[in-house]
Design an enzyme around this catalytic site. Sequence first.
Site, PDB file in Angstrom:
ATOM      1  N   CYS A 161     -12.741  23.696  11.987  1.00 39.27           N
ATOM      2  CA  CYS A 161     -12.221  23.191  13.253  1.00 39.27           C
ATOM      3  C   CYS A 161     -11.430  21.911  13.004  1.00 39.27           C
ATOM      4  CB  CYS A 161     -13.360  22.920  14.228  1.00 39.27           C
ATOM      5  SG  CYS A 161     -12.789  22.472  15.887  1.00 39.27           S
ATOM      6  N   PHE A 226      -8.864  22.883  23.030  1.00 39.20           N
ATOM      7  CA  PHE A 226      -7.754  22.807  23.979  1.00 39.20           C
ATOM      8  C   PHE A 226      -6.428  22.901  23.245  1.00 39.20           C
ATOM      9  CE2 PHE A 226      -8.516  18.429  22.591  1.00 39.20           C
ATOM     10  CZ  PHE A 226      -7.233  18.003  22.256  1.00 39.20           C
ATOM     11  N   HIS A 404     -13.101  11.751  15.387  1.00 42.38           N
ATOM     12  CA  HIS A 404     -12.209  12.882  15.646  1.00 42.38           C
ATOM     13  C   HIS A 404     -11.789  12.971  17.108  1.00 42.38           C
ATOM     14  CE1 HIS A 404     -15.643  14.754  17.477  1.00 42.38           C
ATOM     15  NE2 HIS A 404     -15.172  15.973  17.462  1.00 42.38           N
ATOM     16  N   ALA A 406     -12.769  11.145  21.411  1.00 38.21           N
ATOM     17  CA  ALA A 406     -13.556  10.228  22.225  1.00 38.21           C
ATOM     18  C   ALA A 406     -15.053  10.467  22.077  1.00 38.21           C
ATOM     19  CB  ALA A 406     -13.140  10.359  23.691  1.00 38.21           C
TER      20      ALA A 406
END
Length: 488
Positions: A161, A226, A404, A406
């Site tokens: 990811c 997203f 990576h 918030a």
Amino acid sequence: MPSRVLTVILNFDHSRKFALLLPEQAEPLGTLNLKERILREGRNKFRIKGLSSIYLQGGALLGDEDADVLFAAKVWVGKGEPYTGPPKPIQNETLGTIRIIASKSYVDDNAKKQLQHVAALPGVRLAVGMPDLHPGNRFPIGCAIAAEGIYPALIGSDVGCGIALYRLSASASRAKANPKKIASLLKGLDEPWSGSTSEWLTRYGITRSSEFDSTSLGTVGSGNHFAEICAPEKIVDPVAATSLNIDEGALYLLVHTGSRGLGASILGRETAEDSNPYIPPTSPHFQEYLADHDYAVRWAVANRDLVAYRIKECISGPNITDDLAAEENSLYQTTLPDKILDVTHNSVTMQSLAIGEPMQLWVHRKGAAPADKGVIPCPGSRGDFSWLLLPTGDGQHNAHSLAHGAGRRYGRQVLHTGTKPSKSTLTTTSLGSEVVCLDSDLLIEERPEAYKDVQCVVEDMEAENACKGVVVLRPIVTYKVREGGGRR
């Protein structure tokens, strides 16, 4: 949803046991809820109504606030009689060094406990929590763990990811003026890609095939993933921005997604018999695991690129004739948009670290960006700005890693309590950007208030001389999921 197995054993008859399937979710179930579930299932499975006690391996009685159960692979249940199971498992002879880089950012106590637990694992020498540190189901998210060998479970289920940044167009003016129009063009992105996935994967040196190729390659997925169309709000370091081909008036795309089930299948194989296996470098399986890991990382890169390709098709396809699409892309080309950077934040890599003395260690990044690959993205929530950060310093204090993003401030279930906000306030943010998300639960769970303040996260890292700001990006359209609102 990926899951893990907790073995529940009857304390006074070890031949009687059952497997309890727990979701490998992005936040803990909560110790009390999990304790109640274990006892309820135990009473039903064993047909013993008097079960009231849960023991961890070694005999410690599980209390309502004891977070150790969140890491356990086995528990023993009984009616209050003395514990009869095996002794406590051997941990690290000395606790690995623990650092948490957060003075302004809130860090949940459960995340700190999870980091301490990880630091006690055999072979772990350093555990660093980033400002976005928050609790996971068993292991913390937003951290870098340096160990002598590899713990696949510390990387998580979504191996590979990461976040990539692409340049979509030389002009962002029309997109900024009409976000709803851009949002309306993003269709078909949740469905399987109609092109040749094998040919696409071959471009990345991937010759293997998987069940996820035809169904998931080129899709964003769910959770915190997203795709965000954005534009520069502020250029902090003009020299660094120019080297990245970032202009104030241009249009860009951030894509955050991973290996879409492939990584979870790899972790599932590794944890079939042990929920947290350790693979020392001397193990014959060590290179086999690394090969699978690297395959998932390459697959995830290919996935991000295909998502970007499909989004470019949506807003500039040959059948789009309105003036917005015509101005943004006067000549349609079925090519991948120019990629500026691609950073993997769920992986394991070898790094040189000085912990007492220089040593080569395997740094597990679970929601942590590498600080030795150039500029990295640090997104805020969908209603906040995102940053591009240039790593600074020698990387020793922060294990060559940065935040990576918030990081979650509140668990998903917490967001469903209290008065629910109206849909219109969730799909149009305070910054005027649009959110495409037809999953009503996900829309609530991923609302801006769920996350920490990205500005505080950045300032915490800058205070440690770990990075400096390059560009601030303003969201225009954030894509989560459209068709059917499914959580595939």
